[in-house]
Design a protein around this motif. Structure first.
Motif, mmCIF file in Angstrom:
data_model
loop_
_atom_site.group_PDB
_atom_site.id
_atom_site.type_symbol
_atom_site.label_atom_id
_atom_site.label_comp_id
_atom_site.label_asym_id
_atom_site.label_seq_id
_atom_site.Cartn_x
_atom_site.Cartn_y
_atom_site.Cartn_z
ATOM 1 N N PRO A 129 -43.959 -37.196 4.207
ATOM 2 C CA PRO A 129 -42.902 -36.298 4.682
ATOM 3 C C PRO A 129 -42.682 -36.478 6.182
ATOM 4 O O PRO A 129 -43.618 -36.721 6.934
ATOM 5 C CB PRO A 129 -43.459 -34.911 4.376
ATOM 6 N N GLY A 130 -41.427 -36.382 6.597
ATOM 7 C CA GLY A 130 -41.105 -36.470 8.019
ATOM 8 C C GLY A 130 -39.693 -35.969 8.233
ATOM 9 O O GLY A 130 -38.834 -36.191 7.362
ATOM 10 N N PRO A 131 -39.420 -35.308 9.366
ATOM 11 C CA PRO A 131 -38.079 -34.748 9.596
ATOM 12 C C PRO A 131 -37.011 -35.843 9.644
ATOM 13 O O PRO A 131 -35.843 -35.562 9.434
ATOM 14 C CB PRO A 131 -38.222 -34.045 10.936
ATOM 15 N N TYR A 166 -49.352 -32.838 14.273
ATOM 16 C CA TYR A 166 -49.119 -33.225 15.697
ATOM 17 C C TYR A 166 -47.713 -33.824 15.844
ATOM 18 O O TYR A 166 -46.781 -33.369 15.193
ATOM 19 C CB TYR A 166 -50.199 -34.215 16.156
ATOM 20 N N GLU A 167 -47.594 -34.885 16.630
ATOM 21 C CA GLU A 167 -46.274 -35.510 16.818
ATOM 22 C C GLU A 167 -45.986 -36.516 15.726
ATOM 23 O O GLU A 167 -44.946 -37.155 15.704
ATOM 24 C CB GLU A 167 -46.199 -36.181 18.203
ATOM 25 N N GLY A 168 -46.954 -36.720 14.821
ATOM 26 C CA GLY A 168 -46.756 -37.703 13.749
ATOM 27 C C GLY A 168 -47.913 -38.666 13.651
ATOM 28 O O GLY A 168 -48.926 -38.534 14.344
ATOM 29 N N ILE A 169 -47.770 -39.645 12.748
ATOM 30 C CA ILE A 169 -48.811 -40.639 12.455
ATOM 31 C C ILE A 169 -48.476 -41.945 13.176
ATOM 32 O O ILE A 169 -47.300 -42.323 13.267
ATOM 33 C CB ILE A 169 -48.877 -40.890 10.929
ATOM 34 N N SER A 219 -37.673 -36.187 3.719
ATOM 35 C CA SER A 219 -37.568 -34.929 4.467
ATOM 36 C C SER A 219 -37.176 -33.786 3.551
ATOM 37 O O SER A 219 -36.344 -33.955 2.657
ATOM 38 C CB SER A 219 -36.503 -35.044 5.559
ATOM 39 N N LEU A 220 -37.768 -32.642 3.819
ATOM 40 C CA LEU A 220 -37.461 -31.473 2.982
ATOM 41 C C LEU A 220 -36.106 -30.893 3.358
ATOM 42 O O LEU A 220 -35.450 -30.253 2.555
ATOM 43 C CB LEU A 220 -38.562 -30.416 3.183
ATOM 44 N N GLY A 221 -35.723 -31.114 4.614
ATOM 45 C CA GLY A 221 -34.446 -30.536 5.052
ATOM 46 C C GLY A 221 -34.293 -30.636 6.551
ATOM 47 O O GLY A 221 -35.237 -30.974 7.268
ATOM 48 N N ASP A 222 -33.108 -30.357 7.037
ATOM 49 C CA ASP A 222 -32.786 -30.523 8.469
ATOM 50 C C ASP A 222 -33.254 -29.342 9.292
ATOM 51 O O ASP A 222 -32.449 -28.533 9.784
ATOM 52 C CB ASP A 222 -31.270 -30.751 8.630
ATOM 53 N N TYR A 223 -34.547 -29.180 9.391
ATOM 54 C CA TYR A 223 -35.187 -28.190 10.273
ATOM 55 C C TYR A 223 -36.574 -28.769 10.557
ATOM 56 O O TYR A 223 -37.036 -29.668 9.855
ATOM 57 C CB TYR A 223 -35.315 -26.841 9.570
ATOM 58 N N VAL A 224 -37.252 -28.264 11.615
ATOM 59 C CA VAL A 224 -38.525 -28.876 12.015
ATOM 60 C C VAL A 224 -39.707 -28.011 11.616
ATOM 61 O O VAL A 224 -39.738 -26.814 11.913
ATOM 62 C CB VAL A 224 -38.543 -29.131 13.544
ATOM 63 N N LEU A 225 -40.650 -28.597 10.915
ATOM 64 C CA LEU A 225 -41.904 -27.935 10.547
ATOM 65 C C LEU A 225 -42.993 -28.431 11.486
ATOM 66 O O LEU A 225 -42.794 -29.400 12.224
ATOM 67 C CB LEU A 225 -42.254 -28.276 9.098
ATOM 68 N N ASN A 226 -44.162 -27.828 11.420
ATOM 69 C CA ASN A 226 -45.276 -28.257 12.279
ATOM 70 C C ASN A 226 -46.069 -29.408 11.668
ATOM 71 O O ASN A 226 -46.928 -29.997 12.302
ATOM 72 C CB ASN A 226 -46.229 -27.084 12.534
HETATM 73 C C1 JD8 Z 1 -44.173 -34.074 8.741
HETATM 74 C C2 JD8 Z 1 -45.743 -33.751 12.000
HETATM 75 C C3 JD8 Z 1 -44.334 -32.114 13.236
HETATM 76 C C4 JD8 Z 1 -42.322 -33.445 13.756
HETATM 77 C C5 JD8 Z 1 -42.757 -32.993 16.508
HETATM 78 C C6 JD8 Z 1 -42.967 -30.888 15.344
HETATM 79 C C7 JD8 Z 1 -40.547 -32.748 6.379
HETATM 80 N N1 JD8 Z 1 -38.080 -31.183 6.889
HETATM 81 C C8 JD8 Z 1 -39.127 -31.349 7.790
HETATM 82 N N2 JD8 Z 1 -39.165 -30.839 9.024
HETATM 83 N N3 JD8 Z 1 -40.326 -31.201 9.641
HETATM 84 C C9 JD8 Z 1 -41.030 -31.960 8.806
HETATM 85 C C10 JD8 Z 1 -42.320 -32.581 9.201
HETATM 86 C C11 JD8 Z 1 -42.807 -32.311 10.494
HETATM 87 C C12 JD8 Z 1 -43.984 -32.949 10.887
HETATM 88 C C13 JD8 Z 1 -44.661 -33.828 10.015
HETATM 89 C C14 JD8 Z 1 -42.997 -33.434 8.323
HETATM 90 C C15 JD8 Z 1 -45.775 -34.331 10.729
HETATM 91 N N4 JD8 Z 1 -44.676 -32.930 12.072
HETATM 92 C C16 JD8 Z 1 -43.631 -32.970 14.266
HETATM 93 C C17 JD8 Z 1 -41.627 -34.300 14.783
HETATM 94 C C18 JD8 Z 1 -41.438 -33.472 16.034
HETATM 95 N N5 JD8 Z 1 -43.502 -32.216 15.509
HETATM 96 C C19 JD8 Z 1 -40.298 -32.074 7.597
HETATM 97 N N6 JD8 Z 1 -40.694 -33.259 5.375
#
Ligand code: JD8
Length: 390
Positions: free
Chosen positions: A86-88, A114-117, A135-142
């Motif tokens: 998963p990733g934004p 964190y900021e990612g892998i 991505s699950l959708g256009d919003y940011v998760l942690n």
């Molecule tokens: C995976 C780390 C957080 C993202 C810096 C905030 C999915 N629809 C979605 N929104 N956010 C995610 C998502 C966020 C993630 C990770 C998925 C791993 N982060 C990072 C980049 C900006 N922080 C997601 N699916």
């Protein structure tokens, strides 16, 4: 289906022990294993992150723990798993994605934080996995954990047997591009609010039409973006009626067009539909109750025919114009054929080519189950039956 989830917060996935997914795990329908990424570290602090090269805020997940965790999971697989990260910035996860992944044998989910892998992990993983960033959708998760929770539930519930009543899967939102219809239960009168009369009528065809109209109205109101595909030729606006000899010309054209694809898929020219003529089809109207579906513009876009065979209502020649597949027309015709069964009918049945997975899935979702075929059916045909009497 085997599912593996790798996370630094394994407890985030604990809800998957509950409800239908939890039961499906206990019943062995799905084998879900959650792995702690820190188990693949070797330092006293079980470190999984470090500062980003090039500077900037936050931390990045180290490649080594991921490579060891992925190697561990790959080593336990007897196929080339799909790795979902998963990733934004990933492709949108939707119902079609869920359906596609539900057909896989082994899924692995990598929950980032964190900021990612570290980007090199994606390339490393491509040796043993089909890597998909979703991505699950256009919003940011942690992190990816919440996304994995949602994805696993959306996928696992499509696995046959996980949802007790497969029928309920059919008319769900996003299943055929339309939102679901409103639902009601007892009491019929509540706080001066009465349930729509049509739902109390017991008239299945009227209820099906009302529900479909509700789905169109709701989709137009709430998700007009979904409408083009669905509404352009929505099964709801179709006019379905008994065929007459005047329809035979178009019906022959539609039959040959639809069975050309069947012939190609099954490399056969021996299917009777491929050899129909105007006269043979005209004669068939006497033995088969044949329905044709026309668009508001009057184009013949589909057909189905039914025949009483003992206590069974046999459905055949379900066809949809090839350029209009995927809009729910086939399901509407199937529904229509089912609801046209005489009251005394005990079951509805049909047969389809063994290799026609798309149709098989639709029939299964509509509650049909493969049974041993009565005499006279080709080896390459699957005979499916649906009891109408519980
Ligand atoms: C995976 C780390 C957080 C993202 C810096 C905030 C999915 N629809 C979605 N929104 N956010 C995610 C998502 C966020 C993630 C990770 C998925 C791993 N982060 C990072 C980049 C900006 N922080 C997601 N699916």
């Amino acid at each position: 289906m085997q599912l593996d989830v790798i996370s630094i917060f394994p407890d985030y996935l604990a809800p998957l022990d509950l409800s239908l997914i939890g039961k499906a795990r206990r019943d062995g329908l799905i084998d879900l294993r959650v792995h702690d990424l820190r188990d693949f570290t070797h330092d006293r602090h079980r470190t999984v992150d470090d500062t980003p090269y090039g500077g900037g805020a936050g931390m990045v997940m180290k490649p080594q723990p991921w490579s060891e965790a992925l190697d561990h999971v790959a080593a336990q697989s007897d196929s080339r798993p799909v790795l979902i990260v998963p990733g934004p910035g990933g492709q949108r996860f939707d119902q079609a994605t869920a359906r596609d992944l539900a057909a896989q044998s082994h899924l692995v989910f990598a929950c980032g934080r964190y900021e990612g892998i570290d980007e090199r992990v994606y390339d490393y993983a491509a040796r043993d996995f089909d890597v998909r960033i979703l991505s699950l959708g256009d919003y940011v998760l942690n992190g990816g954990d919440v996304a994995v929770l949602a994805m696993v539930e959306a996928i696992a519930r499509l696995i046959p047997g996980v949802i007790g009543n497969a029928d309920s899967l059919v008319e769900e939102s996003h299943e055929d591009g339309l939102l679901e219809y409103p639902v009601y239960t007892k009491p019929a009168d509540w706080h001066g609010r009465r349930v729509p009369e049509v739902l109390l009528s017991g008239d299945h065809a009227k209820i099906a039409a009302w529900r479909h109209a509700q789905r169109l109205t709701r989709t137009a109101a709430r998700r007009p973006d979904l409408l083009p595909a669905a509404a352009a030729m929505s099964a709801g606006d179709l006019e379905i009626r008994l065929a007459t000899p005047a329809d035979v010309g178009e019906l022959l054209t539609l039959t040959h067009a639809c069975w050309l694809q069947v012939g190609i898929n099954n490399n056969t020219l021996s299917n009777p539909a491929q050899h129909e003529t105007v006269s043979s089809l005209t004669e068939s109207l006497a033995d088969w109750q044949t329905y044709v579906a026309r668009s508001p513009e009057g184009r013949m876009v589909g057909s189905v025919r039914v025949q009483e065979q003992g206590d069974t209502w046999f459905i055949a020649r379900l066809m949809v114009a090839p350029d209009l597949s995927g809009r729910g027309i086939g399901r509407r015709l199937l529904e229509y054929a089912e609801t046209s069964a005489p009251a005394a009918t005990r079951a509805v049945a049909l047969a389809t080519a063994r290799g026609n997975t798309r149709n098989l899935k639709m029939y299964q979702r509509a509650g049909f189950r493969p049974v041993s075929a009565p005499p006279g059916f080709e080896e390459d045909q699957v005979y499916l039956r649906k009891s109408l009497r519980g």
